[in-house]
Scaffold this motif. Structure first.
Motif, short mmCIF file in Angstrom:
data_model
loop_
_atom_site.label_atom_id
_atom_site.label_comp_id
_atom_site.label_asym_id
_atom_site.label_seq_id
_atom_site.Cartn_x
_atom_site.Cartn_y
_atom_site.Cartn_z
N ILE A 1 0.88 -1.18 0.00
CA ILE A 1 0.00 0.00 0.00
C ILE A 1 0.91 1.23 0.00
O ILE A 1 1.81 1.35 0.83
N MET A 2 0.68 2.08 -0.99
CA MET A 2 1.50 3.27 -1.17
C MET A 2 0.72 4.49 -0.68
O MET A 2 -0.51 4.44 -0.57
N PRO A 3 1.40 5.61 -0.42
CA PRO A 3 0.68 6.81 0.08
C PRO A 3 -0.48 7.20 -0.84
O PRO A 3 -1.53 7.63 -0.35
N TYR A 4 -0.30 7.02 -2.16
CA TYR A 4 -1.39 7.44 -3.06
C TYR A 4 -2.60 6.51 -2.96
O TYR A 4 -3.72 6.92 -3.27
N HIS A 5 -2.42 5.29 -2.49
CA HIS A 5 -3.59 4.41 -2.31
C HIS A 5 -4.49 4.96 -1.19
O HIS A 5 -5.72 4.89 -1.29
N LEU A 6 -3.87 5.47 -0.15
CA LEU A 6 -4.66 6.05 0.95
C LEU A 6 -5.43 7.27 0.45
O LEU A 6 -6.61 7.46 0.75
N MET A 7 -4.75 8.10 -0.34
CA MET A 7 -5.40 9.30 -0.88
C MET A 7 -6.56 8.92 -1.79
O MET A 7 -7.64 9.51 -1.72
N LEU A 8 -6.34 7.93 -2.63
CA LEU A 8 -7.39 7.51 -3.57
C LEU A 8 -8.59 6.90 -2.84
O LEU A 8 -9.74 7.09 -3.25
N ASP A 9 -8.31 6.20 -1.74
CA ASP A 9 -9.38 5.60 -0.94
C ASP A 9 -10.24 6.72 -0.34
O ASP A 9 -11.48 6.71 -0.44
N HIS A 10 -9.59 7.74 0.23
CA HIS A 10 -10.31 8.89 0.79
C HIS A 10 -11.12 9.60 -0.29
O HIS A 10 -12.31 9.88 -0.11
N ALA A 11 -10.45 9.87 -1.41
CA ALA A 11 -11.10 10.63 -2.48
C ALA A 11 -12.28 9.84 -3.05
O ALA A 11 -13.34 10.41 -3.34
N GLY A 12 -12.10 8.53 -3.19
CA GLY A 12 -13.15 7.67 -3.75
C GLY A 12 -14.40 7.70 -2.88
O GLY A 12 -15.52 7.83 -3.37
N GLU A 13 -14.20 7.64 -1.59
CA GLU A 13 -15.33 7.66 -0.66
C GLU A 13 -16.01 9.03 -0.67
O GLU A 13 -17.24 9.13 -0.66
N ALA A 14 -15.17 10.10 -0.70
CA ALA A 14 -15.74 11.45 -0.70
C ALA A 14 -16.60 11.64 -1.94
O ALA A 14 -17.69 12.21 -1.89
#
Ligand code: GDP
Ligand code: IMO
Ligand code: MG
Length: 447
Positions: A105-118
């Protein structure tokens, strides 16, 4: 041999950590095969509580081989923190092995998970926001970064560039985040690589060696059957396959290496995150179950939704996983209720009845449980250590569950502690129980 798979038979948090820790005592190896640090597995022993997210739940048994298999997605920051914390508390972690093929899991995966939910707004899945979905998506797209890539700066950098390229648009809101700086990210992950290098191995071979030497291997599932990306309540699911078949894929063994499949189920039901839940309760009884059961997420702290046990779903989980044994946890939480309900069929929106798990999302969303009402019991059962000590009503409840799904109950949880369990007579002969079953009393087994 033998290979024993432990899976969640509901929507996760059934008590897999505790059951794995118990079985690990007699096993030679424990292997996590899917999921990531969306999991939170709790073990309570000698008054101490351990919350494990990536570490296999065998790690508290010194010297036992603990494997993070190829099917797991690893956030190396979480893993190194978990290692530090375990060492700080005096746990020897030297027997951990991490698959070189597991994805990171890379830092951008966390960002994409947040953005996807938002972006989903009211339709959001309620993910743990740990980057699980985006990481598995990159794996399937063949843009994933694997543990072995941590050991080569040039390869690591090249792969990060290739993975970021198609994500540029979605990541634009995070463009200024220093975590996305290529050199900073590469350096951070190389540091993790140095720290984890001693644990990285060809874990598939290690597991084969164990099985070929007739040692016993416990395959520890995360999440639960109803969160399975293929067989769960899609799209309100996780991005991996938490079912028993995935143990083969996520560890690198064949179906014939699996001898027993233990399904863990609570005596009631919980779900954290959005999605259908036909037996969901609200009001006072829902709150009571949540408070008495301590139903707050191990990973996110979110309050869990609560409901009655769903035998339609449990029968489905039994078939999907080929369950050979059931471990029923948290029976103690039901003590003191006047009546306990077990759901034996669903009623759909237009009055249709279902005694099987409906495949259609709309049907499932509108389904409500129909119940068999059973008598409750008032006695505190936390001190019970044999089936015979349980109140008659509790035994009847367990019998109804076991007979409905046609799987023997081998283990009953009567409290969070590792010794707060009952090994039933049905556990005799189960490899996973390792001879722990009580000697036969000659009495007809009730469960
Ligand atoms: P997992 O994700 O399946 O490992 O389960 P979690 O650890 O997320 O949640 C299970 C919770 O129930 C933990 O807090 C356990 O300590 C607790 N627990 C497990 N078995 C029992 C039991 O039999 N009785 C009670 N009261 N608590 C239990
Ligand atoms: P353990 O192993 C309960 C749920 C999330 C959300 C959905 C998708 O402790 O039983 P994800 O972050 O995986 O993309 O979220 O899955 N979820 C769990 N629920 N227990 C878990 O793990 C879970 N792991 C994920 O709440 O609904
Ligand atoms: Mg959990």
């Amino acid at each position: 041999m033998p290979g024993i798979v432990i899976v969640g038979a509901q929507w996760g948090d059934e008590g897999k950590g505790k059951v794995t820790d118990l079985l690990a005592e007699r096993a030679d190896a424990v292997v996590r095969f899917q999921g990531g640090n969306n999991a939170g597995h709790t073990i309570v022993r000698d008054g101490q509580t351990w919350k494990l997210h990536l570490m296999p739940s065998g790690i508290l048994h010194p010297g036992k081989l603990c494997v993070i298999g190829n099917g797991v997605v690893i956030d190396p920051k979480v893993l190194t923190d978990e290692l530090d914390e375990l060492r700080r508390r005096g746990v020897d972690t030297s027997s951990l092995r991490i698959s070189a093929n597991a994805h990171l899991i890379m830092p951008y995966h966390l960002m994409l998970d947040h953005a996807g939910e938002a972006k989903l707004g009211r339709l959001q899945i309620g993910t743990t926001r740990r980057g699980i979905g985006p990481c598995y998506a990159d794996k399937a797209e063949r843009l994933g970064i694997r543990v072995q890539d941590l050991l080569d700066e040039k390869i690591l950098k090249k792969k990060i560039v290739a993975a970021l390229e198609p994500r540029r648009l979605s990541l634009r809101p995070f463009a200024k985040d220093p975590k996305l700086d290529l050199q900073a990210m590469t350096d951070e992950y190389l540091t993790y690589g140095h720290r984890l290098e001693r644990y990285i191995a060809d874990t598939t071979r290690l597991v084969h060696q164990q099985l070929d030497a007739d040692r016993s291997v416990v395959f520890e599932g995360a999440q639960g059957t109803l969160l399975d990306i293929d067989h769960g309540t899609y799209p309100f699911v996780t991005s991996s396959n938490p079912i028993a078949g995935a143990a083969c894929i996520g560890a690198g063994v064949g179906p014939k290496d699996i001898d027993e499949v233990w399904g863990v189920t609570k005596a009631y039901l919980t779900r954290v995150g959005a999605g259908p839940f036909p037996t969901e309760l609200d009001g006072a009884i829902a709150d009571e179950l949540r408070e008495r059961g301590g139903e707050y997420g191990t990973t996110t702290g979110r309050p869990r939704r609560t409901g009655w046990i769903d035998l339609v779903a449990l029968r489905y989980a039994t078939r999907i996983n080929s369950l050979t044994a059931l471990a029923v946890t948290k029976l103690d939480v039901l003590s003191g209720l006047d009546r306990v309900n077990v759901c034996t069929r669903y009623r759909g929106a237009e009055g249709a009845e279902f005694d099987y798990f409906p495949y259609h999302q709309t049907v499932l969303h509108h389904a409500t449980g129909e119940y068999l009402e059973l008598p409750g019991w008032t006695d505190d059962i936390r001190e019970c250590r044999s089936e015979d000590e349980l109140p008659e009503a509790a035994r009847e409840y367990l019998q109804v569950v076991s007979e409905f799904v046609r799987v023997p109950i081998v283990l009953i949880g009567v409290g969070p502690g590792r010794d707060e369990v009952i090994w039933t007579r049905a556990s005799a002969g189960m490899a996973g129980a390792g001879g722990r079953a009580p000697a036969s009393t000659g009495a007809r087994p009730r469960v």
